[in-house]
Scaffold this active site. Structure first.
Site, short mmCIF file in Angstrom:
data_model
loop_
_atom_site.label_atom_id
_atom_site.label_comp_id
_atom_site.label_asym_id
_atom_site.label_seq_id
_atom_site.Cartn_x
_atom_site.Cartn_y
_atom_site.Cartn_z
CD GLU A 133 50.59 40.52 44.40
OE1 GLU A 133 49.53 40.61 44.89
OE2 GLU A 133 51.55 40.93 44.34
NE ARG A 149 49.00 44.03 43.02
CZ ARG A 149 48.35 44.87 43.08
NH1 ARG A 149 47.77 45.61 42.21
NH2 ARG A 149 48.45 45.55 44.34
CB SER A 186 50.39 40.53 48.64
OG SER A 186 50.32 41.94 49.17
C1 LIG Z 1 58.01 43.38 50.36
C2 LIG Z 1 57.41 43.25 49.00
C3 LIG Z 1 56.24 44.05 48.71
C4 LIG Z 1 55.91 44.21 47.61
N1 LIG Z 1 54.69 45.06 47.20
C5 LIG Z 1 54.05 45.04 46.10
C6 LIG Z 1 52.96 46.11 45.96
O1 LIG Z 1 52.76 46.76 46.74
N2 LIG Z 1 52.31 45.89 44.77
C7 LIG Z 1 52.76 44.96 43.88
O2 LIG Z 1 52.02 44.97 42.69
N3 LIG Z 1 53.76 44.12 43.89
C8 LIG Z 1 54.37 44.12 45.13
N4 LIG Z 1 55.50 43.19 45.36
C9 LIG Z 1 55.88 42.32 44.46
C10 LIG Z 1 56.78 42.59 43.17
O3 LIG Z 1 57.55 43.55 43.91
C11 LIG Z 1 56.37 43.16 41.99
O4 LIG Z 1 55.58 42.42 41.46
C12 LIG Z 1 57.65 43.40 41.18
O5 LIG Z 1 57.23 44.13 39.99
C13 LIG Z 1 58.57 42.44 40.70
O6 LIG Z 1 59.85 42.88 40.23
P1 LIG Z 1 61.01 41.97 39.93
O7 LIG Z 1 62.14 42.45 39.13
O8 LIG Z 1 61.54 41.41 41.33
O9 LIG Z 1 60.24 40.96 39.18
P2 LIG Z 1 60.76 39.20 39.44
O10 LIG Z 1 60.22 38.80 40.60
O11 LIG Z 1 62.04 38.80 38.85
O12 LIG Z 1 59.65 38.58 38.13
C14 LIG Z 1 58.11 38.71 38.45
C15 LIG Z 1 57.59 38.02 37.10
O13 LIG Z 1 57.71 39.13 36.09
C16 LIG Z 1 58.45 38.32 35.05
N5 LIG Z 1 59.67 39.45 34.46
C17 LIG Z 1 60.48 40.08 35.17
N6 LIG Z 1 61.23 40.89 34.52
C18 LIG Z 1 60.63 40.66 33.21
C19 LIG Z 1 61.07 41.37 32.13
N7 LIG Z 1 62.07 41.99 31.83
N8 LIG Z 1 60.24 40.66 30.87
C20 LIG Z 1 59.41 39.71 31.12
N9 LIG Z 1 59.06 39.36 32.22
C21 LIG Z 1 59.64 39.60 33.06
C22 LIG Z 1 59.21 37.15 35.60
O14 LIG Z 1 59.36 36.11 35.00
C23 LIG Z 1 58.03 36.64 36.70
O15 LIG Z 1 57.05 36.11 36.01
C24 LIG Z 1 56.11 43.31 46.46
C25 LIG Z 1 57.24 42.30 46.82
C26 LIG Z 1 57.81 42.47 48.10
C27 LIG Z 1 58.94 41.51 48.51
#
Ligand SMILES: Cc1cc2nc3c(=O)[nH]c(=O)nc-3n(C[C@H](O)[C@H](O)[C@H](O)COP(=O)(O)OP(=O)(O)OC[C@H]3O[C@@H](n4cnc5c(N)ncnc54)[C@H](O)[C@@H]3O)c2cc1C
Length: 350
Positions: free
Chosen positions: A342, A173, A246
Site C-alpha cells: 500500500e 486505495r 497497513s
Molecule cells: C498507524 C497508521 C494507520 C494508517 N491507517 C490508514 C487507514 O486507515 N487508511 C488509509 O487509507 N491509510 C492509512 N494509513 C496510511 C497513511 O496515513 C495515509 O496514506 C495518509 O494519507 C498519508 O499521509 P501523509 O501526509 O503521511 O503522506 P505521505 O506518506 O507523506 O505520502 C504518501 C504518498 O502521497 C504522496 N503525497 C503526499 N502529499 C502529497 C501532495 N500534497 N501532493 C501530491 N502527492 C502527495 C507522496 O508522494 C506519497 O506517494 C495509516 C498509516 C499509519 C502510520
C-alpha cells in the site's frame, strides 16, 4: 491562506535527513529538502536552476512511504494549511482545506461545525494533501466519497489545475494521482459534507464501541470517538514503534477464485467487491502464513496486527522491504494470491 509566499523561494536544505519525516523511521536522506509555506512557493522552488532535471518527491507526514534508498533529488513538503467553509446552503457545505492541514485535525474541524461525513476516517495519520493520493479509507468509508475538487500544481503543464471528483479516478486505495505520482502536487482539497448525518456503523466493533460511549442515538462526533478508540487498540502507534499502517492492500480476486480458496479454508474471510469480484483479507492471509510477530534484526511484522510492518529501531528501508517481499512470497506460494504494497516505495520496485 496561511503564510505569505517566500520573497524568493523557500530555503533549500542540502543532504537532509528524512529520519523524522517518515513514520517507519527509516534513516534515509534527501539530496535537497524544501518546505513550501504558500502555494506559490511550489513553482518558485521547482524553477531553481540547481534543481533542474532532478526528481521530485512530495512528502506529507511520511506515514505511507517506505524509503528503500536515499532520495537523489528534491523532497518537497507542502505545509500551507488553511481551512474554510467556501459554500453553505444550510443542508450541505463545501470545505476547502490546504494540503498541509492535518487530516485528523480536519475531521475534528468539520465535526465541530456540524458537518458529517469524515467521522469514520478519524485518526488516519497524515496531511490533507495525501488524502486523495490513495483515496484514504477506513471503517467502510473512503475520502473520495466526499471530495468534489482537488487543486494541484501540474508539473507537466506548469500551472495550477482543478480536478473534479470524476477526473480523480478514485478506486480502492487508488487514484489518478497515485497512478501518475510525478505529475501533480496537491495544493488543496474540497469536500462536500452534510448537516444530516448518514452514519455508517456496520463495520465490526463500531456499534459495540459506541454503546460504551453513549446509551442513546450517536452523533458523528461520537462515531469519530468510537473509531479513534478502536484504532488505538488495534494498530501500533508510530510514536511508539515505527510503522506505516497497513503495509499491503487487501487483494481483490475473481469471486470464483475466492470460492475455491474458501472451499479449501472455510475460515477465510471473503467480502463482495462488485462485478464477480471478491476482496480477501491481507491480514488473515499473512497471519495464517505464520508471519505475525516475525522479526529479523530490527525489521519485522507487528505482533499486534499482521498487516503492519514495523521498525523496532534501526532497520533500514532495504531490510524492511526484504521482510515485506518474504511475506508476499510466502502468501503467494501458500494461497496463489499476490499481495501488493500500500505505501509508496521510494528507490526500489516491490
Ligand atoms: C498507524 C497508521 C494507520 C494508517 N491507517 C490508514 C487507514 O486507515 N487508511 C488509509 O487509507 N491509510 C492509512 N494509513 C496510511 C497513511 O496515513 C495515509 O496514506 C495518509 O494519507 C498519508 O499521509 P501523509 O501526509 O503521511 O503522506 P505521505 O506518506 O507523506 O505520502 C504518501 C504518498 O502521497 C504522496 N503525497 C503526499 N502529499 C502529497 C501532495 N500534497 N501532493 C501530491 N502527492 C502527495 C507522496 O508522494 C506519497 O506517494 C495509516 C498509516 C499509519 C502510520
Amino acid at each position: 491562506m496561511t503564510g505569505r509566499p517566500s520573497v524568493d523561494h523557500p530555503p533549500l536544505e542540502r543532504d537532509a535527513s528524512l529520519g523524522s519525516l517518515n513514520t517507519l523511521r527509516v534513516q534515509a536522506r534527501a539530496r535537497w529538502l524544501a518546505e513550501a509555506r504558500h502555494p506559490d512557493d511550489i513553482p518558485a522552488v521547482l524553477g531553481l536552476p540547481e534543481l533542474a532535471g532532478q526528481p521530485v518527491l512530495v512528502l506529507g507526514e511520511g506515514s505511507n512511504v517506505l524509503f528503500a534508498a536515499d532520495f537523489p533529488g528534491l523532497v518537497l513538503r507542502p505545509l500551507f494549511r488553511a481551512a474554510s467553509v467556501i459554500e453553505d446552503d444550510g443542508a450541505t457545505a463545501v470545505v476547502r482545506a490546504e494540503a498541509g492541514h492535518g487530516w485528523d485535525a480536519l475531521v475534528d474541524w468539520t465535526l465541530a461545525r456540524g458537518l458529517a461525513g469524515l467521522e469514520n476516517l478519524a485518526l488516519i495519520p497524515g496531511l490533507v494533501g495525501a488524502a486523495p493520493i490513495q483515496n484514504i479509507g477506513a471503517y467502510g468509508r473512503e475520502a473520495g466519497e466526499f471530495i468534489t475538487v482537488v487543486e494541484a500544481w501540474d508539473r507537466r503543464e506548469g500551472r495550477r489545475v482543478r480536478l473534479g471528483e470524476a477526473a480523480c479516478g478514485f478506486g480502492y486505495r487508488d487514484s489518478l494521482f497515485k497512478q501518475d505520482p510525478d505529475r501533480r502536487i496537491v495544493t488543496a482539497v474540497e469536500f462536500t459534507l452534510s448537516r444530516t448525518p448518514g452514519l455508517l456503523l456496520d463495520y465490526a466493533g463500531v456499534r459495540e464501541e459506541l454503546a460504551t460511549i453513549t446509551p442513546g442515538e450517536p452523533g458523528p462526533a461520537q462515531v469519530a470517538e468510537a473509531i479513534r478508540r478502536l484504532r488505538r487498540r488495534k494498530l501500533p502507534d508510530p510514536a511508539v514503534i515505527g510503522n506505516a499502517g497497513s503495509f499491503f492492500k487487501n487483494p481483490v480476486v475473481a469471486a470464483a477464485r475466492a470460492d475455491e480458496l474458501r472451499a479449501h479454508d472455510p475460515s477465510m474471510p471473503v467480502y463482495p467487491a462488485g462485478e464477480g469480484r471478491a476482496k480477501l483479507s491481507a491480514a488473515w492471509l499473512i497471519e495464517t502464513s505464520g508471519w505475525r510477530g516475525f522479526r529479523e534484526g530490527d525489521a519485522g511484522v507487528s505482533a499486534q496486527h499482521a498487516l503492519v510492518l514495523v521498525n523496532h529501531g534501526n532497520a533500514t528501508g532495504a531490510q524492511l522491504l526484504a521482510v515485506a517481499r518474504r511475506v508476499a512470497d510466502s502468501v503467494e506460494s501458500r494461497f496463489g494470491v499476490r499481495l501488493e504494497p500500500e505505501p509508496r516505495i521510494v528507490g526500489a520496485r516491490f
